[in-house]
Motif scaffolding. Structure first.
Motif, PDB file in Angstrom:
ATOM      1  N   UNK A  69      34.994 -28.902  28.641  1.00 28.83           N
ATOM      2  CA  UNK A  69      35.367 -27.532  28.121  1.00 28.83           C
ATOM      3  C   UNK A  69      35.873 -26.481  29.244  1.00 28.83           C
ATOM      4  N   UNK A  70      34.906 -26.549  30.521  1.00 28.60           N
ATOM      5  CA  UNK A  70      35.701 -25.804  31.477  1.00 28.60           C
ATOM      6  C   UNK A  70      37.101 -26.064  31.955  1.00 28.60           C
ATOM      7  N   UNK A  71      37.462 -27.574  31.968  1.00 35.68           N
ATOM      8  CA  UNK A  71      38.881 -28.206  32.271  1.00 35.68           C
ATOM      9  C   UNK A  71      39.827 -27.650  31.334  1.00 35.68           C
ATOM     10  N   UNK A  72      39.413 -27.735  30.107  1.00 28.20           N
ATOM     11  CA  UNK A  72      40.332 -27.518  29.037  1.00 28.20           C
ATOM     12  C   UNK A  72      40.590 -25.913  29.088  1.00 28.20           C
ATOM     13  N   UNK A  73      39.555 -25.108  29.148  1.00 30.35           N
ATOM     14  CA  UNK A  73      39.754 -23.598  29.186  1.00 30.35           C
ATOM     15  C   UNK A  73      40.550 -23.287  30.452  1.00 30.35           C
ATOM     16  N   UNK A  74      40.337 -23.801  31.597  1.00 29.33           N
ATOM     17  CA  UNK A  74      41.056 -23.469  32.781  1.00 29.33           C
ATOM     18  C   UNK A  74      42.404 -23.764  32.819  1.00 29.33           C
ATOM     19  N   UNK A  75      42.664 -25.084  32.162  1.00 27.66           N
ATOM     20  CA  UNK A  75      44.358 -25.577  31.944  1.00 27.66           C
ATOM     21  C   UNK A  75      44.845 -24.630  30.911  1.00 27.66           C
ATOM     22  N   UNK A  76      44.254 -24.261  29.918  1.00 28.48           N
ATOM     23  CA  UNK A  76      44.861 -23.249  28.883  1.00 28.48           C
ATOM     24  C   UNK A  76      45.130 -22.117  29.409  1.00 28.48           C
ATOM     25  N   UNK A  77      44.291 -21.578  30.247  1.00 29.49           N
ATOM     26  CA  UNK A  77      44.549 -20.040  30.838  1.00 29.49           C
ATOM     27  C   UNK A  77      45.620 -20.265  32.025  1.00 29.49           C
ATOM     28  N   UNK A  78      45.808 -21.372  32.519  1.00 29.41           N
ATOM     29  CA  UNK A  78      46.666 -21.677  33.587  1.00 29.41           C
ATOM     30  C   UNK A  78      48.263 -21.583  32.920  1.00 29.41           C
ATOM     31  N   UNK A  79      48.156 -22.489  31.870  1.00 33.72           N
ATOM     32  CA  UNK A  79      49.552 -22.802  31.061  1.00 33.72           C
ATOM     33  C   UNK A  79      49.971 -21.361  30.397  1.00 33.72           C
TER      34      UNK A  79
ATOM     35  N   UNK B 170      37.964 -17.244  38.512  1.00 34.51           N
ATOM     36  CA  UNK B 170      39.427 -17.394  38.017  1.00 34.51           C
ATOM     37  C   UNK B 170      40.311 -16.412  38.654  1.00 34.51           C
ATOM     38  N   UNK B 171      39.718 -15.345  39.167  1.00 33.73           N
ATOM     39  CA  UNK B 171      40.403 -14.370  39.785  1.00 33.73           C
ATOM     40  C   UNK B 171      40.857 -15.010  41.551  1.00 33.73           C
ATOM     41  N   UNK B 172      39.879 -15.804  42.032  1.00 33.76           N
ATOM     42  CA  UNK B 172      40.173 -16.277  43.145  1.00 33.76           C
ATOM     43  C   UNK B 172      41.159 -17.697  43.155  1.00 33.76           C
ATOM     44  N   UNK B 173      40.904 -18.361  42.103  1.00 29.38           N
ATOM     45  CA  UNK B 173      41.795 -19.739  41.823  1.00 29.38           C
ATOM     46  C   UNK B 173      42.803 -19.655  40.666  1.00 29.38           C
ATOM     47  N   UNK B 174      42.736 -18.911  39.887  1.00 35.70           N
ATOM     48  CA  UNK B 174      43.602 -18.965  38.721  1.00 35.70           C
ATOM     49  C   UNK B 174      45.160 -19.137  39.259  1.00 35.70           C
ATOM     50  N   UNK B 175      45.763 -18.500  39.935  1.00 41.54           N
ATOM     51  CA  UNK B 175      47.070 -18.654  40.389  1.00 41.54           C
ATOM     52  C   UNK B 175      47.243 -19.913  40.979  1.00 41.54           C
ATOM     53  N   UNK B 176      46.378 -20.479  41.847  1.00 44.12           N
ATOM     54  CA  UNK B 176      46.527 -21.824  42.630  1.00 44.12           C
ATOM     55  C   UNK B 176      46.650 -22.932  41.187  1.00 44.12           C
ATOM     56  N   UNK B 177      45.681 -22.653  40.341  1.00 51.24           N
ATOM     57  CA  UNK B 177      45.524 -23.992  39.239  1.00 51.24           C
ATOM     58  C   UNK B 177      47.143 -23.638  38.513  1.00 51.24           C
ATOM     59  N   UNK B 178      47.481 -22.413  38.396  1.00 52.61           N
ATOM     60  CA  UNK B 178      48.746 -22.486  37.444  1.00 52.61           C
ATOM     61  C   UNK B 178      49.904 -23.077  38.278  1.00 52.61           C
ATOM     62  N   UNK B 179      50.071 -22.882  39.554  1.00 47.40           N
ATOM     63  CA  UNK B 179      51.070 -23.525  40.322  1.00 47.40           C
ATOM     64  C   UNK B 179      50.862 -25.167  40.301  1.00 47.40           C
ATOM     65  N   UNK B 180      49.797 -25.540  40.778  1.00 45.14           N
ATOM     66  CA  UNK B 180      49.611 -26.910  40.753  1.00 45.14           C
ATOM     67  C   UNK B 180      49.829 -27.400  39.093  1.00 45.14           C
ATOM     68  N   UNK B 181      49.214 -26.888  38.194  1.00 42.91           N
ATOM     69  CA  UNK B 181      49.304 -27.469  36.973  1.00 42.91           C
ATOM     70  C   UNK B 181      50.865 -27.591  36.457  1.00 42.91           C
ATOM     71  N   UNK B 182      51.580 -26.513  36.953  1.00 41.23           N
ATOM     72  CA  UNK B 182      53.105 -26.521  36.309  1.00 41.23           C
ATOM     73  C   UNK B 182      53.621 -27.779  37.252  1.00 41.23           C
ATOM     74  N   UNK B 183      53.549 -27.930  38.439  1.00 39.72           N
ATOM     75  CA  UNK B 183      54.075 -28.992  39.234  1.00 39.72           C
ATOM     76  C   UNK B 183      53.521 -30.402  38.728  1.00 39.72           C
ATOM     77  N   UNK B 184      52.261 -30.299  38.455  1.00 46.90           N
ATOM     78  CA  UNK B 184      51.703 -31.752  37.905  1.00 46.90           C
ATOM     79  C   UNK B 184      52.403 -32.016  36.605  1.00 46.90           C
ATOM     80  N   UNK B 185      52.399 -31.221  35.739  1.00 51.51           N
ATOM     81  CA  UNK B 185      53.145 -31.435  34.373  1.00 51.51           C
ATOM     82  C   UNK B 185      54.335 -32.123  34.390  1.00 51.51           C
TER      83      UNK B 185
END
Length: 199
Positions: A70-80, A111-126
């Protein structure tokens, strides 16, 4: 919004999250975020389970898996969707489930601390969404019976691959090869290593 869905299964998972102390929930979230930022190959569920047990928290393995998913899905969706921490919390509340205020505060802060980093990594990983080889084990044996070896007492190589898929789930793949097949496999790996050195 996909990933921030509300079903009875999610409701139970949200209730389980609400039973967790904030510091332990924060540690779980940080492990999921570390995985989503590419810092770890998978979320270490046994370690989380040990932490829960040391703190006297009874949680079934399946329930623990559901929380991490659930956490993973929500964080991924928030990053996307490039959600801010406020937007993430608002979507979770809108999505249903009785989220504990303390859990939402933890999610907001992390999410305030890590959201931008997750977003950047998930874009590259996709762009290169393939699994990651975590471990490779092999052993040499003698065939007693086989579909691929023509005669008995032929040597073979048995391989066991541990692979983390893009969702962080670890799976095992095993197969056997004759010596010529293994030599070809080895040669291909040498060629790949040589090609990677030139990059």
């Amino acid at each position: 919004m996909p990933g921030l869905e509300s079903t009875s299964g999610v409701g139970v998972t949200v209730e389980n999250i609400g039973r967790l102390p904030s510091d332990i929930f924060a540690e779980m979230c940080q492990q999921v975020l570390a995985h989503l930022q590419g810092q770890t190959s998978a979320v270490d569920l046994p370690k989380i389970s040990d932490t829960l047990q040391r703190n006297g928290i009874e949680l079934e393995w399946k329930a623990l898996q559901n929380i991490v998913r659930l956490l993973s899905n929500n964080f991924r969706t928030a990053a996307r969707s490039s959600l801010t921490a406020d937007q993430l919390v608002a979507r979770l509340v809108e999505g249903g489930g009785q989220w504990a205020k303390a859990a939402l505060q933890v999610l907001h802060q992390l999410w305030s601390e890590h959201g931008a980093l997750v977003h950047t990594y998930q874009e590259a990983h996709a762009m290169a969404s393939i699994g990651q080889l975590v471990d490779l084990q092999w052993k040499l044996g003698m065939a007693v019976s086989s579909d691929t070896c023509r005669s008995l007492n032929s040597p073979y190589v048995s391989l066991l691959l541990k692979v983390a898929d893009t969702a962080g789930e670890v799976t095992y793949k095993s197969f056997e090869m004759s010596i010529p097949q293994f030599q070809n496999f080895h040669q291909q790996f040498k060629e790949m290593a040589a090609a990677l050195e030139t990059v």
